[in-house]
Write a protein that holds these residues in place. Sequence first.
Motif, PDB file in Angstrom:
ATOM      1  N   PRO A 190       0.775  -0.909   0.241  1.00 53.65           N
ATOM      2  CA  PRO A 190      -0.068   0.329  -0.194  1.00 53.65           C
ATOM      3  C   PRO A 190       0.891   1.162   0.355  1.00 53.65           C
ATOM      4  O   PRO A 190       0.573   2.350  -0.466  1.00 53.65           O
ATOM      5  CB  PRO A 190      -0.549  -0.445   1.562  1.00 53.65           C
ATOM      6  CG  PRO A 190      -0.280  -1.216   2.178  1.00 53.65           C
ATOM      7  CD  PRO A 190       0.478  -2.221   1.693  1.00 53.65           C
ATOM      8  N   HIS A 221      -6.038   5.463   1.669  1.00 57.21           N
ATOM      9  CA  HIS A 221      -6.397   3.782   1.051  1.00 57.21           C
ATOM     10  C   HIS A 221      -7.724   3.866   1.948  1.00 57.21           C
ATOM     11  O   HIS A 221      -8.584   2.982   1.334  1.00 57.21           O
ATOM     12  CB  HIS A 221      -5.301   3.166   1.370  1.00 57.21           C
ATOM     13  CG  HIS A 221      -3.593   2.615   0.823  1.00 57.21           C
ATOM     14  ND1 HIS A 221      -4.991   2.256  -0.321  1.00 57.21           N
ATOM     15  CD2 HIS A 221      -3.084   3.300   0.944  1.00 57.21           C
ATOM     16  CE1 HIS A 221      -3.550   2.167  -1.628  1.00 57.21           C
ATOM     17  NE2 HIS A 221      -2.616   2.089  -0.050  1.00 57.21           N
ATOM     18  N   ASN A 226     -10.079   0.996   0.356  1.00 58.46           N
ATOM     19  CA  ASN A 226      -9.486  -0.655   0.641  1.00 58.46           C
ATOM     20  C   ASN A 226      -9.601  -0.464   1.502  1.00 58.46           C
ATOM     21  O   ASN A 226      -9.129  -0.065   2.879  1.00 58.46           O
ATOM     22  CB  ASN A 226      -8.410   0.063  -0.587  1.00 58.46           C
ATOM     23  CG  ASN A 226      -8.292   0.561  -1.308  1.00 58.46           C
ATOM     24  OD1 ASN A 226      -9.222   0.707  -2.197  1.00 58.46           O
ATOM     25  ND2 ASN A 226      -8.066   1.966  -2.214  1.00 58.46           N
ATOM     26  N   VAL A 228      -6.121  -2.613   4.125  1.00 62.85           N
ATOM     27  CA  VAL A 228      -4.705  -2.109   3.714  1.00 62.85           C
ATOM     28  C   VAL A 228      -3.972  -3.027   4.947  1.00 62.85           C
ATOM     29  O   VAL A 228      -4.486  -3.824   5.467  1.00 62.85           O
ATOM     30  CB  VAL A 228      -4.345  -0.529   3.888  1.00 62.85           C
ATOM     31  CG1 VAL A 228      -4.542  -0.228   3.079  1.00 62.85           C
ATOM     32  CG2 VAL A 228      -4.786   0.067   5.219  1.00 62.85           C
TER      33      VAL A 228
END
Length: 274
Positions: A190, A221, A226, A228
């Motif tokens: 990431p 993120h 998302n 991570v």
Amino acid sequence: MSSVPDITLNNGVTMPQLGFGVFQVPEEETEAAVTTALEAGYRSIDTAAVYGNEAGVGRAVAASGLRREELFVTTKLWNEQQGYDSALAAFDASLSRLGLDYVDLYLIHWPTPARDRYPDTWRAFEKLLADGRVRAIGVSNFQPAHLQRLIDHFGVVPAVNQIELHPGLQQKELREFHARHGIVTEAWSPLAQGALLTEETITRIAERHGRTPAQVVLRWHLQLGNVVIPKSVTPERIRQNIEVFDFALSDEDIDAITALDRGMRTGPDPDTFN
């Protein structure tokens, strides 16, 4: 201690939105790194058979004093073990190294399209899910065509696709595919293995918020939705990487970071890696 929000997968299982990755962490350092992470508040640990450190993860989990149901453990099947029978045997071996009765998420590590074994492998994964030996099944590094094939031919849609994703490689088309099909996007690398942390855009935003560049990228993120799994063996960085839930980036910050997309891979191309 930071409180990490949960993401709900397409089968109702929840997983923490931020976890701890152990890619490239040597086996002899894994137990200490995972112990530090658990003490810092991480409850999701991501490993893989090919990392060679599942046993270290297992030792840290066993020594933590945490109840098993408080933890979310992910591991992955390596390419050479793909296929129905071999995947089932490889899962048994991973479970033994981890010292666990089940894993929370099991992933096919790469599609390896030239081998064309991932459909048979997915049948084995569906069996593991039906038998209650895993709580959710997913994939890693799958492209839209690979995912579509599973969706068209099998009963279980992957819960997660773990892909290389960072400001330099944002995979918009793939993330949109995930959103349409109820697949959670999980980002490996990431932070682009640190390659973007000196970018002026990111350092300027970090300065303005009084945060580290890594914290700013992780926050980006999280605000995109998302999952991570940042990796570090440095205790201070392990702690910093989870301290990202008490500030927010503005829309302008998000747009500025999103403008850094340039198709920059730090790992292999899933269409050609076999």
